[in-house]
Scaffold this motif. Structure first.
Motif, short mmCIF file in Angstrom:
data_model
loop_
_atom_site.label_atom_id
_atom_site.label_comp_id
_atom_site.label_asym_id
_atom_site.label_seq_id
_atom_site.Cartn_x
_atom_site.Cartn_y
_atom_site.Cartn_z
N LYS A 1 0.83 -1.20 0.00
CA LYS A 1 0.00 0.00 0.00
C LYS A 1 0.87 1.25 0.00
CE LYS A 1 -2.72 -0.90 3.56
NZ LYS A 1 -3.89 -0.73 4.47
N TYR B 1 1.11 -2.10 -7.42
CA TYR B 1 0.97 -1.50 -6.10
C TYR B 1 -0.48 -1.11 -5.85
CZ TYR B 1 6.07 -1.06 -5.94
OH TYR B 1 7.41 -1.33 -5.93
N ARG B 2 -0.84 -0.96 -4.60
CA ARG B 2 -2.18 -0.51 -4.23
C ARG B 2 -2.08 0.91 -3.68
NH1 ARG B 2 -5.66 -2.67 0.91
NH2 ARG B 2 -7.33 -1.11 0.81
N CYS C 1 -3.50 3.64 -1.69
CA CYS C 1 -4.56 3.67 -0.67
C CYS C 1 -5.11 5.06 -0.44
CB CYS C 1 -4.06 3.07 0.64
SG CYS C 1 -2.69 3.98 1.38
N GLN D 1 -5.75 3.83 6.72
CA GLN D 1 -5.25 2.87 5.74
C GLN D 1 -3.92 2.20 6.12
OE1 GLN D 1 -6.79 1.78 3.04
NE2 GLN D 1 -8.57 3.08 3.38
N PRO E 1 -0.53 2.95 5.44
CA PRO E 1 0.31 2.69 4.25
C PRO E 1 1.69 2.18 4.64
CG PRO E 1 0.22 5.03 4.70
CD PRO E 1 -0.77 4.39 5.63
#
Length: 649
Positions: free
Chosen positions: A4, A27-28, A30, A46, A48
């Protein structure tokens, strides 16, 4: 599960372009934030693993403010920036980011930087754990050794030195019955050399009686947690701790770190670290000592038994000699002659970084010995049996430097009559030392950055990339922050090189090294010339100590060589130095090395440094530099930061 990443960027087009690239790479993302408050909200929800962070954001807080919060939460971050002022770069660098990206950047550069940042962050966590585990095992081994208690304590102290540096360390026991009569201290006198100081020696150094020492100890409160006090904070602390004030004045100590080890019975074994540098200690030292608390306490309980009827002496007190000295200096330091605390700090830094593959940037004026530092790093590393290739970037023509570094194929250009292997290929498996990196042309800086990022090169006229395994040590006598600000040096390359900087102080700021360097060079050149030269007269030594040495150690070496050749007896009685200018002319109006007029900022810097020297580096307080200059300490700190006076050593 994909990693994230939070994007903190106030330009929406840039932010969404970043999101597209990252999502495509797996990748995410967030969240996207354009201010610090919005970023904090997303972080709370989130969690990260990485933050891409612009410096300039909406609102009152900027990316540097957020960076401090990310560090506290152990979240890695990479800066994004289109340009940098020197002052901003200095602040950003202090936050220890895991990468820098200069806008505009290529997609490949972004992804490689992220890979490196994730690797470095994970590696830093694992490295800290390995370091702590290694120290804990080392403490156990030391306790088991068949040596006396003073030697055990000294070995524990020296094992901590690379991680918690000190010029003076005191270990003392305090129980409900009071202080032990057998407090012991270690005064650092060389790289691996320490003088052991007991109570009697301490009384002699400070010129007080044992009864007065007891009174002063009784007046001092008990330290209950690990804490550090630098510069002005240490001066303030001394008002509550008279023994610390006494010691600071006697030995010119400027910062303090106390770490009390408290057992279940409430007995207190306190490690008190002192340094002559005013900014020596940080939160990292506190965290390390807190994590080592249990293992250190276990070791101390074995070495120092506590009798609650009355304060007990340390056990096994059979000890011969007035001091201990571990003389087994690493072979890699054999060509570095010094005794000043500034240079001992440099050696400590070399000892820490040498076993790693981390890039190192050596900073210092011409003649300070940057190449010797690079050689020590190589010879103390696992790469010592592989090549060390030295490249002087200033001496190579701009038209040939690419061929010199990366090589070329036969026929690649006019005059390429045969294939050439470049310096990077020659250094494969070893170390390459890029001297005067600040002189490298801008077009070559881009290619060097790609070598650092991708660990591969391409010969001129070659058909594809060649993988290499090279450690880079670079050096410069230029102010790279200023070069970055003025557009002559790439910010992203600067940051990749600035992973572990080592600054060598000029000889005029470490006068303690002059006598030992003089002896060393005298022995060398007397032997070389076949003359029996035993030393210099006191008058000559006085002149050597007063001279400003614009050419640093190299100039001193040449002076001694010349003096040996001209000597007509066993002692050097005359100096053949350039005419010594008055301090006013030398330090205020002219640059001794270049004979040019100085700028207002350069004059201010020299004046502040001169006052700091006169005050032994002390900034705050009655006899501090701020008082002498008629400035508040906070204003002086700001001026020092602006003028590049980062610390007083």
């Amino acid at each position: 599960m994909s990693r994230k990443i939070l994007i903190v960027e106030d330009e929406s087009l840039v932010a969404y372009d970043l999101k597209l690239i990252l999502t495509r790479a797996g990748y995410r993302v967030c969240g996207i934030a354009d201010s610090v408050p919005e970023a904090l909200e997303i972080m709370e929800e989130q969690k990260p693993e990485m933050v891409l962070l612009d410096i300039f954001l909406k609102g009152d807080l900027n990316g540097i403010d957020l960076a401090a919060m990310l560090t506290a939460k152990n979240i890695a971050f990479v800066y994004l920036s289109a340009n940098f002022q020197e002052s901003i770069l200095e602040k950003a660098k202090a936050t220890q980011p895991y990468g820098f990206l200069v806008k505009p950047f290529r997609e490949k550069e972004l992804l490689i930087t992220l890979d490196v940042a994730f690797y470095r962050h994970q590696n830093s966590i694992e490295s800290k754990l390995r370091r702590e585990q290694g120290l804990e095992q080392l403490f156990k081994n030391i306790v088991a050794e068949p040596i006396n208690w003073k030697q055990k304590l000294l070995k524990i102290a020296t094992s901590l030195q690379p991680y918690v540096p000190f010029d003076y360390l005191t270990v003392i026991v305090r129980t409900s019955a009071g202080f032990s009569d057998e407090a012991i201290s270690f005064l650092r006198t060389g790289f691996d050399e320490y003088q052991v100081i007991g109570i009697n020696e301490f009384l002699n150094i400070t010129n007080i009686s044992r009864a007065r020492l007891k009174e002063m100890q009784a007046e001092s409160p008990l330290l209950t947690k690990t804490a550090f006090y630098n510069d002005g904070d240490f001066t303030t602390l001394q008002s509550r701790f008279p023994v610390k004030k006494l010691l600071a004045n006697a030995l010119h100590m400027e910062s303090f770190l106390g770490s009390p080890l408290v057992n279940s019975k409430g007995d207190n074994v306190c490690f008190s670290f002192y340094s002559r540098k005013p900014d020596c200690y940080s939160t990292d030292h506190v965290v390390l000592l807190d994590r080592l608390h249990r293992s250190l306490l276990t070791a101390m309980e074995d070495i120092i038994p506590v009798d609650h009827g009355e304060t007990a002496p340390f056990k096994n007190d059979v000890y011969a000699g007035k001091g201990l000295s571990e003389q087994n200096k690493a072979a890699g330091f054999r060509d570095i002659i010094c005794k000043s605390h500034q240079m001992l700090t440099v050696l400590d830094h070399i000892a820490i970084v040498a076993p790693l593959d981390t890039s190192v940037l050596v900073l210092g004026e011409s003649g300070t010995g940057k190449e010797r530092i690079a050689k020590s790093i190589h010879y103390l590393s696992p790469r010592k049996n592989k090549p060390l290739v030295v490249v002087n970037c200033a001496s190579m023509p701009a038209t040939l430097i690419e061929s010199e570094l990366f090589g070329h194929e036969k026929g690649a250009f006019t005059g390429a009559v045969e294939k050439r292997t470049g310096k990077f290929e020659l250094a494969d498996g070893g170390t390459i030392f890029l001297d005067e990196i600040g002189e490298m042309p801008a077009e070559l800086q881009v290619k060097l950055l790609r070598v650092l990022q991708e660990q591969e090169i391409e010969r001129i006229g070659g058909k594809g990339p060649i993988k290499i395994n090279v450690r880079i040590v670079a050096a410069t006598n230029r102010n790279l922050e200023k070069e970055v600000e003025e557009g002559r040096f790439r910010l992203d390359l600067y940051y990749r090189l600035f992973v572990f900087p080592i600054t060598i102080p000029p000889l005029r700021e470490r006068k303690d090294d002059i006598p030992v360097l003089v002896r060393h060079f005298l022995e060398r050149y007397a032997q070389k010339s076949g003359k029996n030269i035993t030393g210099v007269t006191p008058d000559v030594m006085t002149q050597l100590l007063e001279y400003q040495w614009p050419g640093n150690v190299r100039e001193l070496e040449h002076f001694i060589e010349r003096s040996v050749l001209l000597a007509d007896g066993p002692m050097i009685k005359h100096t053949y130095l350039p005419k010594l200018q008055s301090k006013k002319e030398s330090s205020v109006y002219k640059d001794v090395a270049t004979d040019r007029l100085k700028t207002i900022d350069e004059n201010a810097r020299e004046h502040i440094l001169d006052v700091l020297r006169r005050c032994n580096g002390k900034i705050s307080g009655k006899d501090g530099a701020a008082s002498k200059l008629g400035l508040p300490p906070s204003t002086l700190h700001s001026k020092m930061q602006k003028l590049g006076i980062r610390k007083w050593e």
